[in-house]
Write an enzyme that holds these catalytic residues in place. Sequence first.
Site, PDB file in Angstrom:
ATOM      1  N   HIS A 185       4.138 -30.020  -4.896  1.00  0.00           N
ATOM      2  CA  HIS A 185       4.798 -29.120  -5.842  1.00  0.00           C
ATOM      3  C   HIS A 185       5.505 -29.865  -6.972  1.00  0.00           C
ATOM      4  CE1 HIS A 185       8.928 -29.795  -4.314  1.00  0.00           C
ATOM      5  NE2 HIS A 185       8.255 -30.187  -3.260  1.00  0.00           N
ATOM      6  N   ASP A 190       3.652 -30.146 -10.240  1.00  0.00           N
ATOM      7  CA  ASP A 190       3.579 -28.967 -11.109  1.00  0.00           C
ATOM      8  C   ASP A 190       4.951 -28.628 -11.674  1.00  0.00           C
ATOM      9  OD1 ASP A 190       0.851 -28.546 -10.599  1.00  0.00           O
ATOM     10  OD2 ASP A 190       1.358 -27.680  -8.657  1.00  0.00           O
ATOM     11  N   HIS A 191       5.967 -29.304 -11.194  1.00  0.00           N
ATOM     12  CA  HIS A 191       7.346 -28.915 -11.561  1.00  0.00           C
ATOM     13  C   HIS A 191       8.138 -30.191 -11.852  1.00  0.00           C
ATOM     14  CE1 HIS A 191      11.478 -27.337 -10.942  1.00  0.00           C
ATOM     15  NE2 HIS A 191      10.969 -26.192 -11.284  1.00  0.00           N
ATOM     16  N   TRP A 192       7.930 -30.978 -12.886  1.00  0.00           N
ATOM     17  CA  TRP A 192       6.764 -30.824 -13.738  1.00  0.00           C
ATOM     18  C   TRP A 192       6.046 -32.150 -13.814  1.00  0.00           C
ATOM     19  CZ3 TRP A 192      11.289 -28.103 -14.742  1.00  0.00           C
ATOM     20  CH2 TRP A 192      11.162 -26.720 -14.907  1.00  0.00           C
ATOM     21  N   ILE A 208      10.987 -32.688 -10.890  1.00  0.00           N
ATOM     22  CA  ILE A 208      12.307 -32.439 -10.286  1.00  0.00           C
ATOM     23  C   ILE A 208      12.168 -31.417  -9.151  1.00  0.00           C
ATOM     24  CG2 ILE A 208      13.649 -32.996 -12.356  1.00  0.00           C
ATOM     25  CD1 ILE A 208      14.035 -30.040 -12.839  1.00  0.00           C
TER      26      ILE A 208
END
Lengths: 129, 157
Positions: B30, B33-35, B40
Amino acid sequence: MAMSEQEVFEKVQETMVEALGVDDDEVTMEATLTGDLGAESIDFLDIVFRLEKSFDIKIPRGELFPDNILNNPEFVQDGKLTDAGLTQLKDRMPHADFTDFEQDPDINKMAELFKVQTIVNYVMGKVNG
Amino acid sequence: MRWIWIDRLTEFEPGKRAVAVKNVSLAEEHLHDHWEAYPIMPAPLMIEGVAQTGGILVGQVNDFKYDVVLAKISKAEFNDIVVPGDQLTYEVVLEHMAPEAAAIAGTVRKNGEIIGTINMMFSHANNNMQGLDLPENFVFTGSFQRMVEPFLENANG
């Protein structure tokens, strides 16, 4: 030492602001918990927990917000409280003002009994004996 | 990926408090994708970590007989970001316990420093949602049970 209604109101107001995420000017004596302040079922328990802590009182289950009324067929018929139901509710909620509600005890309007004033009255009775 | 947002319980006082750690790793999908350019740790996943720590604390009070589900986030404030390599510590204190629900106060630390405060409520689903035919014990699966078992064995023995 006895607390004045204003002192109790200020602490109740603070409790509502924290429990419901509303602004303090929305929390007036006449504000209803569900209609005006957007409270949902879990919030009622949150409010009970917070009042217990804030005023250092014990609130037995069903005392501030009565339960076991609406699910009793003796107390509810055709979406309205029966006389027995109304008597029972008034008995269980001496801290609420029934003036409007008893004109038309529609269970959908029961939420209007739960106002900030109702809580203030209840807490006054607890802290001042 | 498994929906387990704590790595280990480090302290557990039944009915009172629990502390869990979560190591944030760049291997976690994850974060990409974040980011991608600046990974973070998403705040909602830290809230979930607190909920899992609190859920174990609350569930254990009734021997995990009831399914404990997150019912309300009363407060969630963070004042710093968390990046790969940081270690998070979630401390939860049981504030109220009733037959139908419970409330906890949580603190999030990043490498020892407090960066977040979270208050939340749990509902005992089996007591509140009768008729929904919930599967038995769908919350406390093996991983959570194994995390808490060493503490309970110590307490009993």
